[in-house]
Design an enzyme around this catalytic site. Structure first.
Site, short mmCIF file in Angstrom:
data_model
loop_
_atom_site.label_atom_id
_atom_site.label_comp_id
_atom_site.label_asym_id
_atom_site.label_seq_id
_atom_site.Cartn_x
_atom_site.Cartn_y
_atom_site.Cartn_z
N ASP A 48 52.48 50.11 71.46
CA ASP A 48 53.54 50.36 70.49
C ASP A 48 53.76 51.87 70.32
OD1 ASP A 48 55.31 49.52 68.15
OD2 ASP A 48 53.84 50.78 67.14
N GLU A 120 54.20 45.34 75.18
CA GLU A 120 53.54 46.54 74.64
C GLU A 120 52.13 46.67 75.19
OE1 GLU A 120 55.67 47.27 70.32
OE2 GLU A 120 53.89 45.99 70.41
#
Length: 230
Positions: A48, A120
């Site tokens: 992220d 991610e």
């Protein structure tokens, strides 16, 4: 790892355009928390941050005359869960996810949030396996078409904002939103909203589970009609 598992991993590596030195990084990235303690949550956390940083860097250099606020809006659109899930679908990522029995039974391999989290985690796994430069090249590659097609003036703006800005640019009155009806029990209400556009002398109605969504849907209808006559 069985021959079948090896072939499956090789197929995904080919789709990703990256060959792992240590396949365990990829296997971990594909493992949902429902499987057990060895899952992709920590990689997802790292991924992220990495994708936010790398997209910010790309946008900063690609759009030199755009303000900080607009850059933030565009980045938010590019790294949001829906966009990441779209990327995951392009790799058929659902086919490779490792889920626990409960998630398998409930169709977790189709859940957009799980696919987005896995993307991610994959970004982070490439960083861990190959370093920053390899990770940066991967992020550029998976976003290349989105960056090429990107309209910085429109991307990330909801229909209400776009409708308002278009009417302002035409020096026309702003839209007027009204509640037509609210139906259903308190825990499952449905809102019907009208959006009146004086320029078109028309009310556009839409129904959704909350007022904001209904306003957005009605604004989208008005925007579409307005763009036709612009």
């Amino acid at each position: 790892m069985t021959f079948e598992q090896q072939a499956k991993i090789q197929r995904l590596e080919k789709a990703l355009g990256y060959t792992y030195q240590n396949k365990d990084f990829l296997l971990r990235a594909l493992t949902h928390r429902s499987v057990g303690a060895r899952n992709n949550e920590r990689l997802e956390f790292l991924g992220d941050s990495l994708v936010n940083f790398m997209i910010a860097d790309i946008l900063y250099h690609q759009f030199e005359k755009i303000s900080e606020g607009d850059l933030s809006r565009i980045r938010a659109h590019l790294v949001k869960g829906d966009t990441l899930a779209e990327i995951g679908k392009e790799f058929n990522l659902s086919e490779f996810l490792k889920l626990g029995p409960g998630e398998l039974k409930s169709g977790g391999f189709r859940r957009l949030s799980i696919i987005a989290d896995a993307v991610e985690a994959i970004i982070a796994s490439i960083y861990e396996d190959g370093g920053l430069d390899e990770c940066r090249e991967f992020v550029k590659r998976i976003y290349v078409s989105r960056l090429e097609d990107l309209d910085p003036k429109e991307v990330g703006k909801d229909p209400k904002t776009r409708l308002q800005e278009l009417l302002q640019s035409m020096q026309e009155p702003l839209p007027e939103y009204s509640v037509i009806s609210v139906n259903g029990p308190a825990h499952a209400q449905m809102f019907t909203i009208s959006c009146y556009v004086a320029k078109l002398n028309t009310k556009f109605e839409a129904t959704a589970s909350n007022r904001r969504k209904a306003e957005q849907k009605s604004a989208k209808q008005a925007l579409s009609k307005l763009e036709e006559i612009k």
